[in-house]
Design a protein around this motif. Structure first.
Motif, PDB file in Angstrom:
ATOM      1  N   ASP A 125       4.530  50.543 -33.288  1.00 52.53           N
ATOM      2  CA  ASP A 125       4.427  49.538 -34.387  1.00 52.53           C
ATOM      3  C   ASP A 125       3.916  48.100 -33.861  1.00 52.53           C
ATOM      4  O   ASP A 125       3.042  47.594 -34.754  1.00 52.53           O
ATOM      5  CB  ASP A 125       6.019  49.218 -34.953  1.00 52.53           C
ATOM      6  CG  ASP A 125       6.588  50.454 -35.603  1.00 52.53           C
ATOM      7  OD1 ASP A 125       6.123  50.837 -36.602  1.00 52.53           O
ATOM      8  OD2 ASP A 125       7.379  51.148 -34.893  1.00 52.53           O
ATOM      9  N   VAL A 126       3.811  48.064 -32.725  1.00 54.34           N
ATOM     10  CA  VAL A 126       3.693  46.827 -31.884  1.00 54.34           C
ATOM     11  C   VAL A 126       2.829  47.035 -30.718  1.00 54.34           C
ATOM     12  O   VAL A 126       3.746  47.698 -29.934  1.00 54.34           O
ATOM     13  CB  VAL A 126       4.581  45.615 -31.927  1.00 54.34           C
ATOM     14  CG1 VAL A 126       3.958  44.373 -31.033  1.00 54.34           C
ATOM     15  CG2 VAL A 126       5.258  45.098 -33.354  1.00 54.34           C
ATOM     16  N   GLY A 127       1.516  46.927 -30.497  1.00 52.63           N
ATOM     17  CA  GLY A 127       1.102  47.523 -29.361  1.00 52.63           C
ATOM     18  C   GLY A 127       0.697  46.226 -28.420  1.00 52.63           C
ATOM     19  O   GLY A 127       0.227  45.065 -29.119  1.00 52.63           O
ATOM     20  N   ILE A 128       1.162  46.124 -27.336  1.00 55.60           N
ATOM     21  CA  ILE A 128       1.209  44.760 -26.341  1.00 55.60           C
ATOM     22  C   ILE A 128       0.206  45.052 -25.257  1.00 55.60           C
ATOM     23  O   ILE A 128       0.573  45.993 -24.102  1.00 55.60           O
ATOM     24  CB  ILE A 128       2.461  44.384 -25.969  1.00 55.60           C
ATOM     25  CG1 ILE A 128       3.423  44.156 -27.385  1.00 55.60           C
ATOM     26  CG2 ILE A 128       2.488  43.087 -25.023  1.00 55.60           C
ATOM     27  CD1 ILE A 128       4.884  43.864 -26.792  1.00 55.60           C
ATOM     28  N   ALA A 129      -0.938  44.498 -25.153  1.00 60.10           N
ATOM     29  CA  ALA A 129      -1.973  44.845 -23.862  1.00 60.10           C
ATOM     30  C   ALA A 129      -1.673  43.548 -23.141  1.00 60.10           C
ATOM     31  O   ALA A 129      -1.513  42.508 -23.160  1.00 60.10           O
ATOM     32  CB  ALA A 129      -3.279  45.200 -24.493  1.00 60.10           C
ATOM     33  N   MET A 130      -1.903  43.899 -21.701  1.00 65.40           N
ATOM     34  CA  MET A 130      -2.045  43.061 -20.719  1.00 65.40           C
ATOM     35  C   MET A 130      -3.514  42.400 -20.550  1.00 65.40           C
ATOM     36  O   MET A 130      -4.419  43.110 -20.703  1.00 65.40           O
ATOM     37  CB  MET A 130      -1.923  43.636 -19.204  1.00 65.40           C
ATOM     38  CG  MET A 130      -0.324  44.026 -19.296  1.00 65.40           C
ATOM     39  SD  MET A 130       0.906  42.779 -19.548  1.00 65.40           S
ATOM     40  CE  MET A 130       1.956  43.949 -20.606  1.00 65.40           C
ATOM     41  N   GLY A 131      -3.710  41.138 -20.688  1.00 62.45           N
ATOM     42  CA  GLY A 131      -5.082  40.420 -20.625  1.00 62.45           C
ATOM     43  C   GLY A 131      -5.783  40.951 -19.171  1.00 62.45           C
ATOM     44  O   GLY A 131      -7.121  40.662 -19.407  1.00 62.45           O
ATOM     45  N   THR A 132      -4.894  41.366 -18.476  1.00 56.64           N
ATOM     46  CA  THR A 132      -5.627  41.651 -16.953  1.00 56.64           C
ATOM     47  C   THR A 132      -5.933  42.975 -17.017  1.00 56.64           C
ATOM     48  O   THR A 132      -6.637  43.839 -16.201  1.00 56.64           O
ATOM     49  CB  THR A 132      -4.535  41.594 -15.869  1.00 56.64           C
ATOM     50  OG1 THR A 132      -3.481  41.965 -16.194  1.00 56.64           O
ATOM     51  CG2 THR A 132      -4.529  39.873 -15.717  1.00 56.64           C
ATOM     52  N   GLY A 133      -5.731  44.061 -18.055  1.00 59.45           N
ATOM     53  CA  GLY A 133      -6.027  45.277 -18.168  1.00 59.45           C
ATOM     54  C   GLY A 133      -7.461  45.774 -18.646  1.00 59.45           C
ATOM     55  O   GLY A 133      -8.126  44.821 -18.955  1.00 59.45           O
ATOM     56  N   THR A 134      -7.514  47.038 -19.210  1.00 64.21           N
ATOM     57  CA  THR A 134      -8.804  47.545 -19.558  1.00 64.21           C
ATOM     58  C   THR A 134      -9.107  47.068 -20.995  1.00 64.21           C
ATOM     59  O   THR A 134      -8.116  46.449 -22.071  1.00 64.21           O
ATOM     60  CB  THR A 134      -8.726  48.966 -19.709  1.00 64.21           C
ATOM     61  OG1 THR A 134      -7.694  49.486 -20.717  1.00 64.21           O
ATOM     62  CG2 THR A 134      -8.603  49.313 -17.910  1.00 64.21           C
ATOM     63  N   GLU A 135     -10.454  46.939 -21.400  1.00 63.89           N
ATOM     64  CA  GLU A 135     -10.860  46.380 -22.691  1.00 63.89           C
ATOM     65  C   GLU A 135     -10.431  47.309 -23.814  1.00 63.89           C
ATOM     66  O   GLU A 135      -9.852  46.860 -24.943  1.00 63.89           O
ATOM     67  CB  GLU A 135     -12.555  46.426 -22.653  1.00 63.89           C
ATOM     68  CG  GLU A 135     -12.887  45.792 -24.048  1.00 63.89           C
ATOM     69  CD  GLU A 135     -12.407  44.417 -24.223  1.00 63.89           C
ATOM     70  OE1 GLU A 135     -12.524  43.944 -25.452  1.00 63.89           O
ATOM     71  OE2 GLU A 135     -12.284  43.670 -23.304  1.00 63.89           O
ATOM     72  N   VAL A 136     -10.296  48.692 -23.683  1.00 62.67           N
ATOM     73  CA  VAL A 136      -9.881  49.533 -24.511  1.00 62.67           C
ATOM     74  C   VAL A 136      -8.402  49.506 -24.919  1.00 62.67           C
ATOM     75  O   VAL A 136      -8.009  49.690 -26.023  1.00 62.67           O
ATOM     76  CB  VAL A 136     -10.205  51.210 -24.268  1.00 62.67           C
ATOM     77  CG1 VAL A 136      -9.506  51.457 -23.004  1.00 62.67           C
ATOM     78  CG2 VAL A 136      -9.913  52.116 -25.439  1.00 62.67           C
ATOM     79  N   ALA A 137      -7.485  49.008 -23.993  1.00 58.76           N
ATOM     80  CA  ALA A 137      -6.013  48.885 -24.301  1.00 58.76           C
ATOM     81  C   ALA A 137      -6.114  47.588 -25.198  1.00 58.76           C
ATOM     82  O   ALA A 137      -5.335  47.843 -25.954  1.00 58.76           O
ATOM     83  CB  ALA A 137      -5.362  48.683 -22.889  1.00 58.76           C
ATOM     84  N   ILE A 138      -6.853  46.578 -24.569  1.00 61.27           N
ATOM     85  CA  ILE A 138      -6.650  45.345 -25.397  1.00 61.27           C
ATOM     86  C   ILE A 138      -7.242  45.699 -27.028  1.00 61.27           C
ATOM     87  O   ILE A 138      -6.475  45.230 -28.113  1.00 61.27           O
ATOM     88  CB  ILE A 138      -7.555  44.305 -24.980  1.00 61.27           C
ATOM     89  CG1 ILE A 138      -7.048  43.895 -23.414  1.00 61.27           C
ATOM     90  CG2 ILE A 138      -7.518  43.149 -25.688  1.00 61.27           C
ATOM     91  CD1 ILE A 138      -7.932  42.780 -22.843  1.00 61.27           C
ATOM     92  N   GLN A 139      -8.246  46.300 -27.148  1.00 56.77           N
ATOM     93  CA  GLN A 139      -8.639  46.762 -28.358  1.00 56.77           C
ATOM     94  C   GLN A 139      -7.747  47.547 -29.426  1.00 56.77           C
ATOM     95  O   GLN A 139      -7.716  47.213 -30.436  1.00 56.77           O
ATOM     96  CB  GLN A 139     -10.023  47.300 -28.352  1.00 56.77           C
ATOM     97  CG  GLN A 139     -11.015  46.655 -28.015  1.00 56.77           C
ATOM     98  CD  GLN A 139     -12.307  47.480 -27.855  1.00 56.77           C
ATOM     99  OE1 GLN A 139     -12.507  48.700 -27.966  1.00 56.77           O
ATOM    100  NE2 GLN A 139     -13.570  46.851 -27.649  1.00 56.77           N
ATOM    101  N   ASN A 140      -6.805  48.208 -28.781  1.00 59.05           N
ATOM    102  CA  ASN A 140      -5.991  49.102 -29.416  1.00 59.05           C
ATOM    103  C   ASN A 140      -4.518  48.559 -29.696  1.00 59.05           C
ATOM    104  O   ASN A 140      -3.360  49.053 -30.089  1.00 59.05           O
ATOM    105  CB  ASN A 140      -5.651  50.457 -28.626  1.00 59.05           C
ATOM    106  CG  ASN A 140      -6.705  51.268 -28.880  1.00 59.05           C
ATOM    107  OD1 ASN A 140      -6.777  52.204 -29.900  1.00 59.05           O
ATOM    108  ND2 ASN A 140      -7.865  51.468 -28.148  1.00 59.05           N
ATOM    109  N   ALA A 141      -4.449  47.116 -29.154  1.00 56.24           N
ATOM    110  CA  ALA A 141      -3.171  46.394 -29.479  1.00 56.24           C
ATOM    111  C   ALA A 141      -3.095  45.448 -30.181  1.00 56.24           C
ATOM    112  O   ALA A 141      -4.445  44.913 -30.400  1.00 56.24           O
ATOM    113  CB  ALA A 141      -2.674  45.871 -27.822  1.00 56.24           C
ATOM    114  N   GLY A 142      -2.059  45.128 -30.883  1.00 56.58           N
ATOM    115  CA  GLY A 142      -1.898  43.789 -31.513  1.00 56.58           C
ATOM    116  C   GLY A 142      -1.791  42.508 -31.141  1.00 56.58           C
ATOM    117  O   GLY A 142      -1.969  41.677 -31.670  1.00 56.58           O
TER     118      GLY A 142
END
Length: 226
Positions: A125-142
């Motif tokens: 429901d809520v995706g939380i990515a780390m700014g220090t992580g991968t770009e694909v994770a950031i793109q799939n997170a809210g």
């Protein structure tokens, strides 16, 4: 190593000790014989334990899903007080776990930083990515935590609740203004008191309504989030 026919000998027991200490163990063999056990450990941020405690205090259930070895995952779980820990979880396993929780009627937030977390981040429901992580994770997170610190999740939860409370307050202000202004504008007070709402007064009341709502919303800028 087994596929290569390498005899690890006592290295297996040493690797188990390292995993129980929270490290990932790698084996190195030379000419079919164990040469070394290499331990790789990702240090836990000093703010992580406090962030998890804050989330628990808010009644949030915490699960740890990781592709790391089960022993390593359990060691980190004990360190952070996480009771529900699953190790050796593949990307599709994380995705399925999120889907199962949602099927139980739960609202699920998923925090991750790797490519293997992307499917679960998109499913949550809520995706939380780390700014220090991968770009694909950031793109799939809210939500993206720029510093990659879990303390940001606790702050985000607090800010979200304060925002919803602020919205309810603003709705109350708007309803109050309308509940008073519309009957007066319709002439409810005129038969008894001869009072009508002047267009100038109506415009002033509308402006004050907007100012009160905006002023109340601006209080979030100085919110104390810990």
């Amino acid at each position: 190593m087994r596929d290569a026919g390498a005899d690890l000998g006592p290295s297996t027991a040493r690797a188990g000790e390292l995993r129980r200490d929270g490290a990932t163990a790698l084996f190195m063999a030379v000419d079919g014989r164990a040469g070394a056990v290499i331990a790789i450990a990702d240090p836990v941020k000093s703010s992580t334990a406090a962030a998890l405690d804050a989330l628990r205090a808010d009644g949030i259930r915490i699960l740890m899903l990781t592709g790391d070895n089960v022993a390593t995952a359990q060691a980190i779980g004990r360190l952070l007080g996480i009771k529900e820990v699953q190790g050796d979880v593949l990307p599709e396993g994380k995705h399925d776990a999120i889907r199962k929780l949602k099927a139980e009627g739960r609202v699920v937030a998923m925090a991750g930083d790797g490519v293997n977390d992307a499917p679960a981040l998109a499913e949550a429901d809520v995706g939380i990515a780390m700014g220090t992580g991968t770009e694909v994770a950031i793109q799939n997170a809210g939500i993206t935590l720029v510093k990659g610190d879990l303390a940001g999740i606790a702050r985000a939860v607090a800010l979200s609740r304060m925002t919803m409370s602020n919205i309810r307050q603003n709705l109350m202000f708007a309803f109050a203004y309308n509940a008073i202004g519309i009957p007066v504008a319709a002439g409810v007070l005129y038969p008894a008191f001869g009072i009508l709402l002047s267009p100038i007064v109506a415009a002033l009341a509308m402006s004050l309504s907007s100012v009160s709502v905006i002023g109340n919303a601006l209080r979030l800028r100085s919110a104390r989030l810990g």
